[in-house]
Write an enzyme that holds these catalytic residues in place. Structure first.
Site, PDB file in Angstrom:
ATOM      1  N   HIS A  85       0.910 -11.669   2.152  1.00  0.00           N
ATOM      2  CA  HIS A  85      -0.130 -10.951   1.416  1.00  0.00           C
ATOM      3  C   HIS A  85      -0.751 -11.804   0.307  1.00  0.00           C
ATOM      4  O   HIS A  85      -1.973 -11.873   0.169  1.00  0.00           O
ATOM      5  CB  HIS A  85       0.460  -9.655   0.842  1.00  0.00           C
ATOM      6  CG  HIS A  85      -0.563  -8.620   0.517  1.00  0.00           C
ATOM      7  ND1 HIS A  85      -0.264  -7.269   0.442  1.00  0.00           N
ATOM      8  CD2 HIS A  85      -1.883  -8.714   0.241  1.00  0.00           C
ATOM      9  CE1 HIS A  85      -1.360  -6.600   0.138  1.00  0.00           C
ATOM     10  NE2 HIS A  85      -2.342  -7.450  -0.011  1.00  0.00           N
TER      11      HIS A  85
ATOM     12  N   TYR B 188       0.823  -1.213   0.000  1.00  0.00           N
ATOM     13  CA  TYR B 188       0.000   0.000   0.000  1.00  0.00           C
ATOM     14  C   TYR B 188       0.858   1.264   0.000  1.00  0.00           C
ATOM     15  O   TYR B 188       0.355   2.342  -0.301  1.00  0.00           O
ATOM     16  CB  TYR B 188      -0.917   0.040   1.225  1.00  0.00           C
ATOM     17  CG  TYR B 188      -1.905  -1.092   1.341  1.00  0.00           C
ATOM     18  CD1 TYR B 188      -2.083  -2.026   0.313  1.00  0.00           C
ATOM     19  CD2 TYR B 188      -2.665  -1.248   2.493  1.00  0.00           C
ATOM     20  CE1 TYR B 188      -2.976  -3.066   0.436  1.00  0.00           C
ATOM     21  CE2 TYR B 188      -3.570  -2.291   2.629  1.00  0.00           C
ATOM     22  CZ  TYR B 188      -3.720  -3.198   1.605  1.00  0.00           C
ATOM     23  OH  TYR B 188      -4.614  -4.225   1.744  1.00  0.00           O
TER      24      TYR B 188
END
Length: 282
Positions: free
Chosen positions: A107, A49
């Site tokens: 992730h 992010y």
């Protein structure tokens, strides 16, 4: 008010978190600080992010002690070798300005899917971070049932699988994944819980919301959080959305309403990159 906490392996986890994907800079910093000030205690970020420093600054700005915040970050799939797990997690901690994260996730499995030795090596690196005190709990994201089984089997009793984060909303049924979470006593966290906005436009969700004086978004989040061992992390870029999302703990859906929403499941997966695992693999 209905419960706001899930108890997983003796740890209290806020059921509703703030997702920060695509929130960066001052908007992210102010959004995190605002969320914590108004009552959120679960913040989700990730290396990918590129906002961990902003998230850390927002936590520092809020009048909330660090130990009262359940903070999650994720290791990107290009950082899954043991040495990269250690290095990149240390960098994440520096950006977040914290000594530890409450939950560290793989992730995406990417090359770990089909390479059991590589998966074990990555998990061992996560366990080492746990033993060092940098990671309170170990989790994964976007795993198939086969990968979840391999993970559960490999992790030691002192550092078991604590959470699995995956796409989940009314249009994507996740029954097999939910069963697995309940069988093995870990948290299932729903990302993209509003189906990238499609839930807001659904007639069934709007109709149920009208009966309760709630929006379709609030009904969707209530549906998720009313399920055992499920949490949700909707992104909320505006103060009004953050406030509205907290308005899901003062009502409950009936069994018939829960079933009606479950019946919307049509296998509509929205997040499916080229490096995703074979979802149907058991």
């Amino acid at each position: 008010m209905t419960d706001t906490i899930q108890n997983i392996r003796g740890r209290a986890v806020p059921m509703l978190g703030l997702g920060t994907y695509k929130l960066t800079g001052q908007a992210c910093r102010e959004g995190v600080a605002h969320a914590l000030t108004m009552g959120y205690r679960h913040i989700d970020t990730a290396q990918m992010y590129k906002n961990e420093a902003d998230v850390g600054a927002g936590i520092a700005d809020a009048p909330v002690a660090r130990e009262d915040v359940f903070l999650t970050t994720k290791v990107w799939h290009t950082n899954l070798s043991p040495e990269d797990v250690r290095r990149s997690t240390e960098e994440s901690l520096q950006r977040l300005d914290t000594d530890y994260v409450d939950l560290l996730l793989i992730h995406w499995p990417a090359h770990l899917d089909g390479d059991h030795d590589a998966l074990r090596s990555t998990l061992d690196a996560f366990v080492a971070l746990h033993e060092a005190g940098h990671v309170r709990h170990i989790g994964v994201s976007n795993f198939s049932i086969r990968l979840l089984n391999q993970t559960v089997d490999h992790l030691p009793a002192e550092a078991p699988l604590f959470a699995h984060q995956a796409e989940y909303h009314p249009f994507l049924a996740q029954e097999a994944v939910l069963r697995h979470a309940r069988e093995h006593d870990y948290l299932f966290t729903a990302y993209s819980p509003l189906a990238q906005g499609d839930a807001l436009r659904n007639d069934t969700l709007q109709s149920i919301g009208d009966r309760h004086g709630k929006t379709a978004a609030q009904v969707t989040l209530r549906w998720l959080l009313q399920q055992p061992q499920v949490s949700a992390i909707p992104k909320a870029g505006s103060a009004s959305h953050r406030i509205a999302n907290l308005g899901v703990f003062d009502f409950a859906l009936s069994d018939d309403e829960m079933t009606a929403i479950h019946n919307l499941g049509r296998g509509e997966r929205r997040i499916d990159p080229a490096f995703a695992p074979a979802w149907s693999t058991t």
